[in-house]
Design an enzyme around this catalytic site. Structure first.
Site, PDB file in Angstrom:
ATOM      1  N   ARG A  63     -26.678 -67.388  18.166  1.00 50.08           N
ATOM      2  CA  ARG A  63     -26.394 -67.679  19.860  1.00 50.08           C
ATOM      3  C   ARG A  63     -27.290 -68.553  20.587  1.00 50.08           C
ATOM      4  NH1 ARG A  63     -24.453 -61.692  22.021  1.00 50.08           N
ATOM      5  NH2 ARG A  63     -22.715 -61.471  20.538  1.00 50.08           N
ATOM      6  N   ASP A  65     -22.869 -57.317  37.544  1.00 51.19           N
ATOM      7  CA  ASP A  65     -23.146 -57.650  35.980  1.00 51.19           C
ATOM      8  C   ASP A  65     -24.195 -58.781  36.190  1.00 51.19           C
ATOM      9  OD1 ASP A  65     -21.706 -57.322  33.191  1.00 51.19           O
ATOM     10  OD2 ASP A  65     -22.909 -59.043  33.263  1.00 51.19           O
TER      11      ASP A  65
END
Length: 276
Positions: A39, A148
């Site tokens: 990632r 979020d």
């Protein structure tokens, strides 16, 4: 990727672990070393940094504040779907909203919180459940807070637009009632339901500029990324934001280990009620 850029040492991994913990409360076990590489290496490439070390030096500098957010976004997973863990929405529709609706019609406020809303499927599912059990909710002081840590997914959630595959999990009647098709085959939430969700960026392990309490809080499949101490602190903070008799919904693989200490009573495997 050039050899220097692809070099990924134990020291690099430990720095990423420390950053994730300090910035977002995320606990990365040693088994995640390869996942972190897959990632973060994308961010190293996109930033044109010569190595992982140079990239991490940059994100921890004052000039790298914006990129720090991108690093955290890269480390967080956003897997979601409409009406995921359907028993929670059944409970919301059959227990929570029927009790709350008459009070809201009489003048009190109604609040539900989606505490890790990702790309929006959870809060929009909540909104559909609310509107099904309380059709005039949008005409009263009823709102769904949807938060979020990832600003990118919050922006996507705010749009309320999804492709045909994503909306397959929505019952046909609700899809036709609450969404409208677009020319490109996508669907978008439309009408009064759009007044219910309010989308905001929020780090659950930082301060919460939130006023008032909630009748229900969805915090699902989030604490699996935290260590035990961080997890228990979050459960306590969430319990403190519930009104007496309010409900906390957690993920299918999660449990509130400090339920009694937090004033919560487990009423189903993944549903807790705040004691009066």
């Amino acid at each position: 990727m050039p050899a220097s850029e692809s070099e990924y040492t134990d020291a690099d991994f430990q720095r990423v672990r420390q950053i994730a913990r300090e910035q977002a409360g995320i606990h990365l076990p040693t088994t995640k070393k390869a996942l972190v590489y897959s990632r973060v290496s994308r961010r190293v490439r996109e930033r044109g940094q010569g190595s992982f070390q140079a990239y991490l030096d940059f994100v921890t500098s004052s000039a790298g504040e914006g990129e720090m957010q991108n690093l955290i976004f890269a480390l967080t997973t956003n897997v979601t779907s409409f009406f995921r863990e359907k028993n929670h929405f059944d409970h919301l529709e059959s227990v929570v909203i029927p009790h709350l609706a008459p009070q809201v019609r009489a003048g009190r406020r109604g609040r539900v919180w989606s505490a890790a809303c990702s790309t929006g499927q959870e809060p929009w599912s909540i909104a559909m459940s609310v509107m099904t059990a309380f059709p005039d909710a949008a005409s009263h002081d009823f709102r769904i807070l949807a938060t979020d840590i990832n600003a990118n997914v919050v922006a996507q959630a705010t749009e309320g637009a999804y492709n045909a595959e994503e909306v397959e999990a929505i019952p046909a009647g609700r899809k036709s009632q609450f969404m409208e098709p677009s020319d490109d085959g996508d669907y978008r939430f439309a009408g009064p339901i759009r007044r219910l969700p309010a989308f905001r960026v929020l780090n659950l392990n930082a301060s919460w500029p939130i006023q008032g309490s909630f009748s229900a809080i969805f915090c699902r499949n989030v604490v699996i990324y935290f260590d035990d101490a961080t997890r228990e602190r979050l459960w306590q903070r969430l319990a403190d934001k519930l009104e007496p008799g309010g409900f906390l919904y957690v993920g299918h693989s999660e449990r509130v280990s400090c339920a009694s200490a937090c004033g919560l009573i487990q009423v189903a495997p993944t549903i807790y009620r705040k004691d009066h």
